[in-house]
Design an enzyme around this catalytic site. Sequence first.
Site, PDB file in Angstrom:
ATOM      1  N   SER A  57       0.810  -1.218   0.000  1.00  0.00           N
ATOM      2  CA  SER A  57       0.000   0.000   0.000  1.00  0.00           C
ATOM      3  C   SER A  57       0.849   1.276   0.000  1.00  0.00           C
ATOM      4  CB  SER A  57      -0.932   0.010   1.222  1.00  0.00           C
ATOM      5  OG  SER A  57      -1.830  -1.081   1.165  1.00  0.00           O
ATOM      6  N   THR A 116      -2.711  -9.273 -11.860  1.00  0.00           N
ATOM      7  CA  THR A 116      -3.669 -10.123 -12.561  1.00  0.00           C
ATOM      8  C   THR A 116      -3.392 -10.067 -14.061  1.00  0.00           C
ATOM      9  OG1 THR A 116      -5.309  -9.622 -10.854  1.00  0.00           O
ATOM     10  CG2 THR A 116      -6.125 -10.600 -12.873  1.00  0.00           C
ATOM     11  N   GLN A 125     -20.243 -23.895   7.539  1.00  0.00           N
ATOM     12  CA  GLN A 125     -20.744 -24.400   8.818  1.00  0.00           C
ATOM     13  C   GLN A 125     -22.093 -25.095   8.651  1.00  0.00           C
ATOM     14  OE1 GLN A 125     -18.566 -23.924  11.185  1.00  0.00           O
ATOM     15  NE2 GLN A 125     -19.636 -24.863  12.903  1.00  0.00           N
ATOM     16  N   ILE A 126     -22.965 -24.520   7.852  1.00  0.00           N
ATOM     17  CA  ILE A 126     -24.288 -25.113   7.628  1.00  0.00           C
ATOM     18  C   ILE A 126     -24.157 -26.460   6.911  1.00  0.00           C
ATOM     19  CG2 ILE A 126     -26.417 -24.839   6.261  1.00  0.00           C
ATOM     20  CD1 ILE A 126     -26.289 -21.824   7.006  1.00  0.00           C
ATOM     21  N   GLU A 155      -7.555  -4.492  -3.870  1.00  0.00           N
ATOM     22  CA  GLU A 155      -7.919  -3.064  -3.957  1.00  0.00           C
ATOM     23  C   GLU A 155      -7.820  -2.374  -2.598  1.00  0.00           C
ATOM     24  OE1 GLU A 155      -8.483  -2.100  -7.282  1.00  0.00           O
ATOM     25  OE2 GLU A 155      -7.932  -4.188  -7.391  1.00  0.00           O
TER      26      GLU A 155
END
Length: 382
Positions: free
Chosen positions: A134, A160, A338-339, A365
């Site tokens: 940064s 990218t 988790q579900i 970003e």
Amino acid sequence: MQTVFENNDTQAMIAESIREFAALNIAPNIMEWDEAQHFPVELFKQLGDMGYMGVLVPEEYGGAGLGYHEYITVIEEISKVDPSIGLSVAAHNSLCTNHILMFGNEEQKRRWLPRLATAEFIGAWGLTEHNTGSDAGGMNTTAVIDGDHWIVNGAKNFITHAKSGDVAVVIVRTGEKGDSRGMTAFVFEKGMPGFSSGKKENKLGMRASETAELVFDNCRIPDANRLGEVGEGFIQAMKILDGGRISIGALSLGIAKGAYEAALKYSKERYQFGQPISNFQGIAFKLADMATEIEASELLLHKAAHLKNNHKPVTTAGAMAKMYASEVCVKVANEAVQIHGGYGYTKDFPVEKFYRDSKLCTIGEGTTEIQKLVISRNILKD
């Protein structure tokens, strides 16, 4: 005029088009691409033919000529199926292509935008370096004037499309370290002597979206490839990142929706103690929280899109939307695993990949902490 609370007909058409395309061309290949870290270039050519690689580019330059509400829909719908593909579409559109659109002169726009908008060219964008992150003002990649050319040396990382990209907008240092007006943007093309790609990263998630180094070794680039004035590069980059935050927010929204929809479906199909697990409050309340936070993310994003479309200041709104949506997508992906219980930890169910992919959204970003810094500076400056 559209409010931030409603979808328009174009968004509905885009969503339906992408769902059909993704079901046929993306969904069957997700895990193969992920495990091989394969960047499917031909898929992006197809998306270019459909107009999704030049969403924001005006029609006069070969683009779709759409706005940010539609752009969010494109990224969101692709990311609900495979976030890796959504990330690459976002990077191509909002970073490389948008930088040329916003800051290129007429000759530069006509030279590169039509080929980017159709994905004849894949675009990359370079700011980050190995030791700066940064701290862009501390960059070590330099450009020195030499007649009507510049000599560029250094490297960028976490880029990218660094290997597969045909065009890269790169910010380099043309002045003193730490000087916000000591950086300049240039457009590099594949094949330029001294311009190459380096190490490809082996990543936790987003594995079908290529990430690698860009390397400059006495690379000679014409001054005609300079975007804007000398010294404007960092200022340009900050404006590009305003739109980039909306892109990552849309990516986050797509991941959250994809994970939520998978968890909702599973909760209705998975039976325990003679009933679907969605009947249990422990599961139902998780789903309620997920749905509510996704809705809030979507509203924040479309508020930022509304401001961007109307050429109003968007830095604070974009940072808020990106910060909140990215944190929500990590939380939702975690709860979706988790579900699913043990099955959520296997590659047989999509939530495993959503979980791995989600973490990038709190980093790309600018991290969550960077977004808080941007927001706090803006709300405290008066």
